[in-house]
Design an enzyme around this catalytic site. Structure first.
Site, PDB file in Angstrom:
ATOM      1  N   GLY A 144     -13.584  -1.986  -4.266  1.00 31.59           N
ATOM      2  CA  GLY A 144     -13.356  -1.730  -2.850  1.00 31.59           C
ATOM      3  C   GLY A 144     -12.773  -2.931  -2.133  1.00 31.59           C
ATOM      4  O   GLY A 144     -11.929  -2.804  -1.248  1.00 31.59           O
ATOM      5  N   ASN A 145     -13.190  -4.138  -2.533  1.00 32.00           N
ATOM      6  CA  ASN A 145     -12.657  -5.340  -1.906  1.00 32.00           C
ATOM      7  C   ASN A 145     -11.263  -5.682  -2.410  1.00 32.00           C
ATOM      8  O   ASN A 145     -10.544  -6.462  -1.787  1.00 32.00           O
ATOM      9  CB  ASN A 145     -13.604  -6.517  -2.137  1.00 32.00           C
ATOM     10  CG  ASN A 145     -14.858  -6.400  -1.301  1.00 32.00           C
ATOM     11  OD1 ASN A 145     -14.794  -5.979  -0.160  1.00 32.00           O
ATOM     12  ND2 ASN A 145     -15.991  -6.735  -1.870  1.00 32.00           N
ATOM     13  N   LYS A 183     -27.059  -3.955  -2.187  1.00 30.89           N
ATOM     14  CA  LYS A 183     -25.644  -3.601  -2.299  1.00 30.89           C
ATOM     15  C   LYS A 183     -24.913  -3.891  -0.994  1.00 30.89           C
ATOM     16  O   LYS A 183     -25.184  -3.271   0.038  1.00 30.89           O
ATOM     17  CB  LYS A 183     -25.504  -2.121  -2.657  1.00 30.89           C
ATOM     18  CG  LYS A 183     -24.066  -1.663  -2.814  1.00 30.89           C
ATOM     19  CD  LYS A 183     -23.388  -2.342  -3.981  1.00 30.89           C
ATOM     20  CE  LYS A 183     -21.974  -1.817  -4.181  1.00 30.89           C
ATOM     21  NZ  LYS A 183     -21.285  -2.504  -5.283  1.00 30.89           N
ATOM     22  N   LYS A 210     -20.466   0.924  -7.943  1.00 33.93           N
ATOM     23  CA  LYS A 210     -19.269   1.538  -8.509  1.00 33.93           C
ATOM     24  C   LYS A 210     -19.057   1.169  -9.960  1.00 33.93           C
ATOM     25  O   LYS A 210     -18.650   1.998 -10.787  1.00 33.93           O
ATOM     26  CB  LYS A 210     -18.066   1.153  -7.653  1.00 33.93           C
ATOM     27  CG  LYS A 210     -16.706   1.580  -8.174  1.00 33.93           C
ATOM     28  CD  LYS A 210     -16.006   0.512  -9.013  1.00 33.93           C
ATOM     29  CE  LYS A 210     -15.837  -0.781  -8.266  1.00 33.93           C
ATOM     30  NZ  LYS A 210     -15.237  -1.831  -9.107  1.00 33.93           N
ATOM     31  N   LYS A 216     -20.501  -6.217 -12.275  1.00 38.28           N
ATOM     32  CA  LYS A 216     -19.316  -6.001 -13.113  1.00 38.28           C
ATOM     33  C   LYS A 216     -19.582  -6.420 -14.551  1.00 38.28           C
ATOM     34  O   LYS A 216     -19.221  -5.711 -15.506  1.00 38.28           O
ATOM     35  CB  LYS A 216     -18.121  -6.755 -12.528  1.00 38.28           C
ATOM     36  CG  LYS A 216     -17.667  -6.245 -11.169  1.00 38.28           C
ATOM     37  CD  LYS A 216     -16.591  -7.114 -10.575  1.00 38.28           C
ATOM     38  CE  LYS A 216     -16.063  -6.522  -9.277  1.00 38.28           C
ATOM     39  NZ  LYS A 216     -17.094  -6.220  -8.292  1.00 38.28           N
TER      40      LYS A 216
END
Length: 309
Positions: free
Chosen positions: A9-10, A122, A206, A264
């Site tokens: 998203g970033n 989050k 995500k 991640k």
């Protein structure tokens, strides 16, 4: 190859940029230019983050005081449609007219007893100064946490248990469609005591959802695209080093931050362990090179240890 590309998203809305539709489209165009290059001969599934977008919708909703703000699961569904639409349009302009696309609203089940509900972690929405964040937290009842030298709102991030739309995703891939799904980690849902499914006020990570998605789709490669070109040790310090390749057991020992690179790395490790295949963390603008094996941090069980660039 069957490839799952998870767009951060970033990365779609870069840190410090105004949250305009034009800026988001420009960043998505960078991603789709890369994705278009890896389409020939491959099956593609695209997931994406939505933290800044959900944060913006939350602020817009809060400004309209005649009704209660919409819950995060509904805002998540809105962003799946919004971001999917732009990805479809920008990627469709680069590929042959006959290439089919589908954006799926994706419900993901979580456990009501997940400990994440007791420890919101989050980050969503824009970054604020400490004073701004504390003021908003007091007014809106938010939990906040540091994000670099700024602060952001944080919400519960329970682990994904089940992707309800996994079968139609597979059916679409069998028909050569590019599928955009599991946006923002999917729409968080859980079963109540009455046995009925309903949305909840949370955000599923995500990357963890993309890892589960890639595993259940028997993907050959998971690409976690973000706004940096690799996972680093000592990031931002004179001693920083980029990781070229790592075994899950070794990279997990490095202790990456939970609010940034940690999920991640965890998602990449879980995919590598579940499937015996490779996950790569790298820059959105390097997707073609990542697929070719020339960029990013590659995580697999193929060999032990860590190699640095």
């Amino acid at each position: 190859m069957r490839i799952v590309v998870a767009l951060g998203g970033n990365a779609l809305l870069r840190r410090g940029e105004p949250m305009t539709a034009d800026n988001q489209r420009a960043n998505i165009r960078i991603a789709t230019e890369q994705i278009a290059k890896i389409h020939p001969g491959n099956e593609l599934v695209i997931a994406h983050g939505n933290g800044p977008q959900v944060g913006l919708l939350s602020l817009q909703a809060a400004a309209y005081t005649q009704v209660s703000p919409y819950p995060l699961d509904v805002l998540g569904a809105e962003t799946e449609g919004m971001i999917g639409y732009i990805i479809e349009q920008e990627l469709g302009n680069l590929l042959d007219f006959e290439v089919p696309f589908a954006t799926l609203l994706t419900q993901v089940e979580v456990d009501a007893k997940d400990p994440a509900f007791q420890n919101p972690s989050k980050p969503i929405g824009p970054v604020y100064s400490k004073a701004e964040a504390e003021k908003l937290a007091g007014e809106k009842g938010w939990a906040i946490a540091p994000d670099g030298d700024k602060y952001r709102r944080v919400v519960a991030s329970p682990r994904p248990k089940r992707i309800f739309e996994i079968r139609p995703i597979k059916w679409l891939l069998e028909k050569s469609s590019i599928v955009i799904c599991a946006g923002g980690g999917g729409i968080p849902t859980m079963y109540g005591e009455d046995g009925k499914l309903r949305g909840i006020e949370a955000v599923i990570d995500k990357d963890l959802c993309s890892s589960l998605l890639a595993s259940q789709l028997d993907a050959d490669l998971l690409v976690i695209a973000t706004d940096v070109n690799a996972a680093f040790i000592d990031y931002g310090k004179p001693t920083q080093k980029a990781i070229a390749q790592a075994h899950p057991d070794d990279i997990e020992k490095l202790g990456f931050a939970a609010g940034s690179m940690g999920p991640k790395v965890q998602a990449a490790c879980e995919f590598a362990r579940r499937t015996g295949k490779t996950a790569v963390i790298g820059s959105l603008s390097d997707i073609e090179a990542i697929v070719q094996g020339h960029a990013g941090t590659r995580i697999s069980t193929a060999k032990p240890g860590i190699t640095y660039l």
